[in-house]
Design an enzyme around this catalytic site. Sequence first.
Site, PDB file in Angstrom:
ATOM      1  N   PRO A 227      26.567 -29.959   8.228  1.00 38.72           N
ATOM      2  CA  PRO A 227      27.391 -29.790   9.434  1.00 38.72           C
ATOM      3  C   PRO A 227      26.606 -30.129  10.696  1.00 38.72           C
ATOM      4  O   PRO A 227      25.478 -29.670  10.876  1.00 38.72           O
ATOM      5  CB  PRO A 227      27.754 -28.301   9.402  1.00 38.72           C
ATOM      6  CG  PRO A 227      26.719 -27.654   8.547  1.00 38.72           C
ATOM      7  CD  PRO A 227      26.223 -28.691   7.589  1.00 38.72           C
TER       8      PRO A 227
ATOM      9  N   CYS B 217      20.124 -17.471  12.103  1.00 41.55           N
ATOM     10  CA  CYS B 217      18.814 -16.955  11.749  1.00 41.55           C
ATOM     11  C   CYS B 217      18.963 -15.466  11.528  1.00 41.55           C
ATOM     12  O   CYS B 217      19.093 -14.708  12.479  1.00 41.55           O
ATOM     13  CB  CYS B 217      17.783 -17.249  12.817  1.00 41.55           C
ATOM     14  SG  CYS B 217      16.159 -16.904  12.165  1.00 41.55           S
TER      15      CYS B 217
ATOM     16  N   LYS C 255      24.114 -21.301   4.215  1.00 38.02           N
ATOM     17  CA  LYS C 255      23.131 -22.215   4.805  1.00 38.02           C
ATOM     18  C   LYS C 255      22.173 -21.435   5.698  1.00 38.02           C
ATOM     19  O   LYS C 255      22.605 -20.628   6.531  1.00 38.02           O
ATOM     20  CB  LYS C 255      23.836 -23.290   5.620  1.00 38.02           C
ATOM     21  CG  LYS C 255      22.873 -24.245   6.310  1.00 38.02           C
ATOM     22  CD  LYS C 255      23.544 -25.548   6.661  1.00 38.02           C
ATOM     23  CE  LYS C 255      22.589 -26.501   7.343  1.00 38.02           C
ATOM     24  NZ  LYS C 255      22.301 -26.115   8.727  1.00 38.02           N
TER      25      LYS C 255
ATOM     26  N   ASN D 297      17.232 -29.536   2.923  1.00 38.93           N
ATOM     27  CA  ASN D 297      17.757 -30.184   4.133  1.00 38.93           C
ATOM     28  C   ASN D 297      16.655 -30.282   5.184  1.00 38.93           C
ATOM     29  O   ASN D 297      15.783 -29.433   5.252  1.00 38.93           O
ATOM     30  CB  ASN D 297      18.952 -29.359   4.661  1.00 38.93           C
ATOM     31  CG  ASN D 297      19.366 -29.719   6.080  1.00 38.93           C
ATOM     32  OD1 ASN D 297      19.325 -28.885   6.977  1.00 38.93           O
ATOM     33  ND2 ASN D 297      19.748 -30.955   6.300  1.00 38.93           N
ATOM     34  N   GLY D 298      16.742 -31.356   5.966  1.00 42.09           N
ATOM     35  CA  GLY D 298      15.841 -31.513   7.097  1.00 42.09           C
ATOM     36  C   GLY D 298      15.160 -32.860   7.093  1.00 42.09           C
ATOM     37  O   GLY D 298      14.385 -33.167   6.174  1.00 42.09           O
TER      38      GLY D 298
ATOM     39  N   GLY E  77      22.014 -34.584   7.737  1.00 37.62           N
ATOM     40  CA  GLY E  77      22.756 -34.450   8.983  1.00 37.62           C
ATOM     41  C   GLY E  77      22.536 -35.670   9.857  1.00 37.62           C
ATOM     42  O   GLY E  77      23.231 -36.684   9.758  1.00 37.62           O
TER      43      GLY E  77
HETATM   44  C1  LIG Z   1      23.920 -31.738  16.963  1.00 33.68           C
HETATM   45  C2  LIG Z   1      23.691 -30.778  15.831  1.00 33.68           C
HETATM   46  C3  LIG Z   1      24.704 -29.927  15.433  1.00 33.68           C
HETATM   47  C4  LIG Z   1      24.512 -29.033  14.353  1.00 33.68           C
HETATM   48  N1  LIG Z   1      25.537 -28.210  13.973  1.00 33.68           N
HETATM   49  C5  LIG Z   1      25.362 -27.369  12.926  1.00 33.68           C
HETATM   50  C6  LIG Z   1      26.423 -26.524  12.466  1.00 33.68           C
HETATM   51  O1  LIG Z   1      27.550 -26.555  12.975  1.00 33.68           O
HETATM   52  N2  LIG Z   1      26.167 -25.687  11.430  1.00 33.68           N
HETATM   53  C7  LIG Z   1      24.941 -25.653  10.804  1.00 33.68           C
HETATM   54  O2  LIG Z   1      24.758 -24.876   9.859  1.00 33.68           O
HETATM   55  N3  LIG Z   1      23.942 -26.453  11.209  1.00 33.68           N
HETATM   56  C8  LIG Z   1      24.125 -27.314  12.224  1.00 33.68           C
HETATM   57  N4  LIG Z   1      23.110 -28.132  12.605  1.00 33.68           N
HETATM   58  C9  LIG Z   1      21.893 -28.201  11.780  1.00 33.68           C
HETATM   59  C10 LIG Z   1      22.049 -29.308  10.718  1.00 33.68           C
HETATM   60  O3  LIG Z   1      23.098 -29.039   9.813  1.00 33.68           O
HETATM   61  C11 LIG Z   1      20.762 -29.506   9.906  1.00 33.68           C
HETATM   62  O4  LIG Z   1      20.442 -28.309   9.243  1.00 33.68           O
HETATM   63  C12 LIG Z   1      19.574 -29.926  10.782  1.00 33.68           C
HETATM   64  O5  LIG Z   1      19.964 -30.857  11.755  1.00 33.68           O
HETATM   65  C13 LIG Z   1      18.461 -30.538   9.922  1.00 33.68           C
HETATM   66  O6  LIG Z   1      18.949 -31.581   9.122  1.00 33.68           O
HETATM   67  P1  LIG Z   1      18.876 -33.141   9.566  1.00 33.68           P
HETATM   68  O7  LIG Z   1      17.454 -33.424   9.936  1.00 33.68           O
HETATM   69  O8  LIG Z   1      19.340 -33.891   8.345  1.00 33.68           O
HETATM   70  O9  LIG Z   1      19.786 -33.308  10.742  1.00 33.68           O
HETATM   71  C14 LIG Z   1      23.265 -29.002  13.679  1.00 33.68           C
HETATM   72  C15 LIG Z   1      22.246 -29.866  14.103  1.00 33.68           C
HETATM   73  C16 LIG Z   1      22.439 -30.754  15.157  1.00 33.68           C
HETATM   74  C17 LIG Z   1      21.321 -31.680  15.541  1.00 33.68           C
END
Ligand SMILES: Cc1cc2nc3c(=O)[nH]c(=O)nc-3n(C[C@H](O)[C@H](O)[C@H](O)COP(=O)(O)O)c2cc1C
Length: 367
Positions: free
Chosen positions: A16, A101, A140, A202-203, A226
Amino acid sequence: MQIGSLTLKSNLFLSPLAGYTNLPFRRVVRELGGVGLATTDLVNARSLLEQRPKAFKLIETCPADAPLAVQLFGSVPEEMRDAALVVEARGAAAVDINMGCPVRKVCNVGGGSAMMTELDKTAVLVRGMVNAVNIPVTAKMRLGWDDNNLTAPDLARALEAAGVAAIFVHGRTREQGFGGTVNLAGIRKVVAAVKNIPVIGNGDIVTPQAAKMMVDETGCAGVSIGRGAFYDPWIFQRILHLLQTGAVQPEASFSERVRVMCRHLDLMIEIFGEELGCRMFRKIAPWYAKRFGPCHEFNHQVVHIATRSQFQAVLENYRRWREQFLDEQGELQIRFQPRPLVASFMREPDAAPPQHIPVPKGAVEHW
Ligand SMILES: Cc1cc2nc3c(=O)[nH]c(=O)nc-3n(C[C@H](O)[C@H](O)[C@H](O)COP(=O)(O)O)c2cc1C
């Protein structure tokens, strides 16, 4: 891959990203292939129960957008339970709980007993949801508050006991925000903490190689992507290709990128209407442009579009401007090509700093 009773076509997940992973984007990545399960932006459980139109827009879906998980947040057990029922009745394949958190109290009072209280409370909330719905309930989380409080393994264990069907873990602490290195050893500890449910890492997965490394080094059952999906909506299909054949496909060409960007805009207009769809697309188009090569001309103009034809004019203008950077074959000259993307956990210690990845203010409070 199996998440409770749900069978998925792949072990790759769309994370998300509030404001981004809406129906048009989910359809774009699904059309390109490889996604096992996509998740909505986080949705406030109470807003759903109060039938707020914005909350319902967030869970809007269609047959081409299946299977879909809806991510809920909230701290009142009855509200989370009832919102899960709403989501199930509307056809979601799974419901995901945003754990934010969960250990703020540990930090404030500095003790493990507070954390146990928090864990007990969380388990009650989760159990209420699991007992109410037939679809899988997932959670999550981050690794914990900081490096001295890596609480995710304990939380994952407690959540498994409460009945969650899978855990998604972002391999950073709350203190790290979205910077620093994703901690693969931390994800591995979460994998080791649970007995029978899949853990999804994830990350920072920005390349197929990063996905493979996360799976190999942590033993996670799948990966969730993401921001990498915004740089590269083809990434799911490219990861599958690497895992199945051992070969890395090249990134999408400029013309394919433009084709998919236009498709994305069409879907934004179909779902949000031309005015709002174009306005929202102003912040989306620059993600595609990050891999175009020199793109400031495009980025300056695209933030003003209000109609599809204005977008087409910006694109045509940009194509002409970009010609100065091409060679005789019409390819971007090597010196203008964007630097390869490299995940934080694959970067050499003395490597150049990563590209700026935009994160809205305050996001880390919740995610
Ligand atoms: C713009 C943005 C919006 C996000 N919105 C959510 C969210 O709605 N719910 C959630 O659990 N994490 C959210 N995250 C965290 C991401 O789901 C993910 O855990 C984090 O960005 C690391 O993964 P990535 O490096 O693949 O982006 C968000 C991150 C970003 C940058």
